[in-house]
Design a protein around this motif. Structure first.
Motif, mmCIF file in Angstrom:
data_model
loop_
_atom_site.group_PDB
_atom_site.id
_atom_site.type_symbol
_atom_site.label_atom_id
_atom_site.label_comp_id
_atom_site.label_asym_id
_atom_site.label_seq_id
_atom_site.Cartn_x
_atom_site.Cartn_y
_atom_site.Cartn_z
ATOM 1 N N GLN A 124 0.844 -1.189 0.000
ATOM 2 C CA GLN A 124 0.000 0.000 0.000
ATOM 3 C C GLN A 124 0.884 1.244 0.000
ATOM 4 O O GLN A 124 1.912 1.280 0.676
ATOM 5 C CB GLN A 124 -0.902 0.045 1.237
ATOM 6 C CG GLN A 124 -1.911 -1.089 1.321
ATOM 7 C CD GLN A 124 -2.863 -0.900 2.478
ATOM 8 O OE1 GLN A 124 -3.273 0.210 2.787
ATOM 9 N NE2 GLN A 124 -3.215 -1.994 3.128
ATOM 10 N N THR A 163 0.354 5.416 0.529
ATOM 11 C CA THR A 163 -0.573 6.480 0.898
ATOM 12 C C THR A 163 0.181 7.802 1.031
ATOM 13 O O THR A 163 1.404 7.830 1.227
ATOM 14 C CB THR A 163 -1.291 6.181 2.230
ATOM 15 O OG1 THR A 163 -0.323 6.071 3.279
ATOM 16 C CG2 THR A 163 -2.073 4.878 2.131
ATOM 17 N N VAL A 215 -6.305 8.201 0.719
ATOM 18 C CA VAL A 215 -7.135 7.033 1.027
ATOM 19 C C VAL A 215 -8.605 7.284 0.715
ATOM 20 O O VAL A 215 -9.400 6.335 0.683
ATOM 21 C CB VAL A 215 -6.992 6.616 2.513
ATOM 22 C CG1 VAL A 215 -5.552 6.311 2.845
ATOM 23 C CG2 VAL A 215 -7.556 7.672 3.452
ATOM 24 N N ASN A 223 -7.496 2.408 4.229
ATOM 25 C CA ASN A 223 -6.223 2.069 3.602
ATOM 26 C C ASN A 223 -6.221 2.531 2.148
ATOM 27 O O ASN A 223 -7.175 3.159 1.680
ATOM 28 C CB ASN A 223 -5.926 0.567 3.724
ATOM 29 C CG ASN A 223 -6.966 -0.301 3.029
ATOM 30 O OD1 ASN A 223 -7.373 -0.042 1.897
ATOM 31 N ND2 ASN A 223 -7.407 -1.360 3.698
ATOM 32 N N THR A 253 -9.429 1.358 0.140
ATOM 33 C CA THR A 253 -10.793 1.466 0.658
ATOM 34 C C THR A 253 -11.762 2.051 -0.358
ATOM 35 O O THR A 253 -12.905 1.611 -0.470
ATOM 36 C CB THR A 253 -10.806 2.331 1.933
ATOM 37 O OG1 THR A 253 -9.929 1.752 2.910
ATOM 38 C CG2 THR A 253 -12.206 2.402 2.523
#
Length: 286
Positions: free
Chosen positions: A132, A134, A164, A214, A217
């Motif tokens: 991930q 972000t 996110v 996250n 999402t």
């Protein structure tokens, strides 16, 4: 200016010799570190092994300017700033194998294994969604004003953006304002000997929360949908498992607060009386 760089790397390996093959039909679970969840182990044929390595990285940049000024009975403190944070989680890989020629090889010699001779075996590449990336960006400003240490004011505003959330609502605005009146500084309180300090205050503010979300999402995700019968054969099915949500936005908490702070008995006893109203909003709408 503040700069921060954090990096953590994990290296994990596990192996099971041919003795454990007899337990493949039993419900044995692994015991991973949180937040990973446990799953049923497959001990393979003639031994099995698993190896993974993952790296997490966090980069933070904070820049701000502070201005202080006193003129007469007035005092001002002002701050403006910008912050940037980039996070990468689970940058790495995992693999597993089985069917080793001897029991004392383990996860350091995958090349000696022969998993392709076991038709039912599938290499374990790790869970979905491990990697991930972000990003969080903020602009902020704050102003404090003080007059004779009697009338106090504070106001602030934040503009926060997080990757996110949905494409239409990645940015949120979070204001706050507070005022206070130090009553004991007034002339009509100078001849009393009950209160050493007495302050009346009121505030209102909105805060935002992006934790619990996250990188995926609000994103469209495809994945396995089981099998379907086609032309006499059960065929694997693949398709959408999560719809995109461009309107997913910040969780917001708005709080109104009224309070009185006091000190009595020549500084021996102090306390506060507060009343507040708190509203929480979570917009998970599509």
């Amino acid at each position: 200016m503040n700069l921060s760089y954090q990096n953590s790397t994990s290296l994990h390996g596990e192996s099971y010799d041919s003795y454990y093959t007899q337990y493949n039909s039993a419900n044995f679970y692994n015991n991973p570190e949180p937040p990973a969840v446990h799953s049923i182990l497959n001990f393979g044929t003639n031994g099995s092994a698993l190896r993974n390595t993952y790296q997490n990285t966090s980069k933070i940049l904070e820049t701000f300017l502070t201005w202080n000024r006193e003129f007469g009975d007035h005092s001002i403190n002002a701050v403006i700033g910008y912050s940037w944070q980039g996070n990468v989680f689970g940058d790495g890989f995992q693999a597993s194998s089985t069917n080793f020629p001897v029991d004392n090889i383990g996860y350091n010699n995958f090349a000696l294994s022969n998993p392709y001779a076991i038709p039912s075996y599938r290499v374990n590449f790790g869970p979905d969604g491990v990697y991930q990336e972000t990003r969080l960006i903020s602009d902020f400003a704050r102003l404090n004003y003080n007059y004779k240490d009697k009338y106090l004011f504070q106001g602030s505003i934040r503009r926060d953006g997080s990757s996110v959330f949905g494409a239409n609502n990645q940015w949120g605005y979070f204001p706050s304002v507070g005022v206070a009146w130090r009553i004991n500084q007034e002339g009509f309180m100078q001849n009393q000997d009950i209160f050493t300090d007495l302050k009346l205050r009121a505030s209102y503010g909105v805060t935002g929360n992006s934790s619990g979300f996250n990188a995926y999402t609000a994103q469209f995700i495809s994945g396995s949908l089981g099998t379907y019968y086609y032309n006499g054969v059960q065929t694997a099915s693949y398709g959408p498992v999560q719809a995109t949500n461009p309107n997913l936005q910040w969780e917001k908490t708005a709080t109104t607060n009224l309070g009185v702070d006091f000190t009595i008995l020549k500084g021996k006893l102090n306390g506060s009386i507060e009343v507040y109203d708190k509203h929480y909003r979570n917009d998970l709408r599509i």
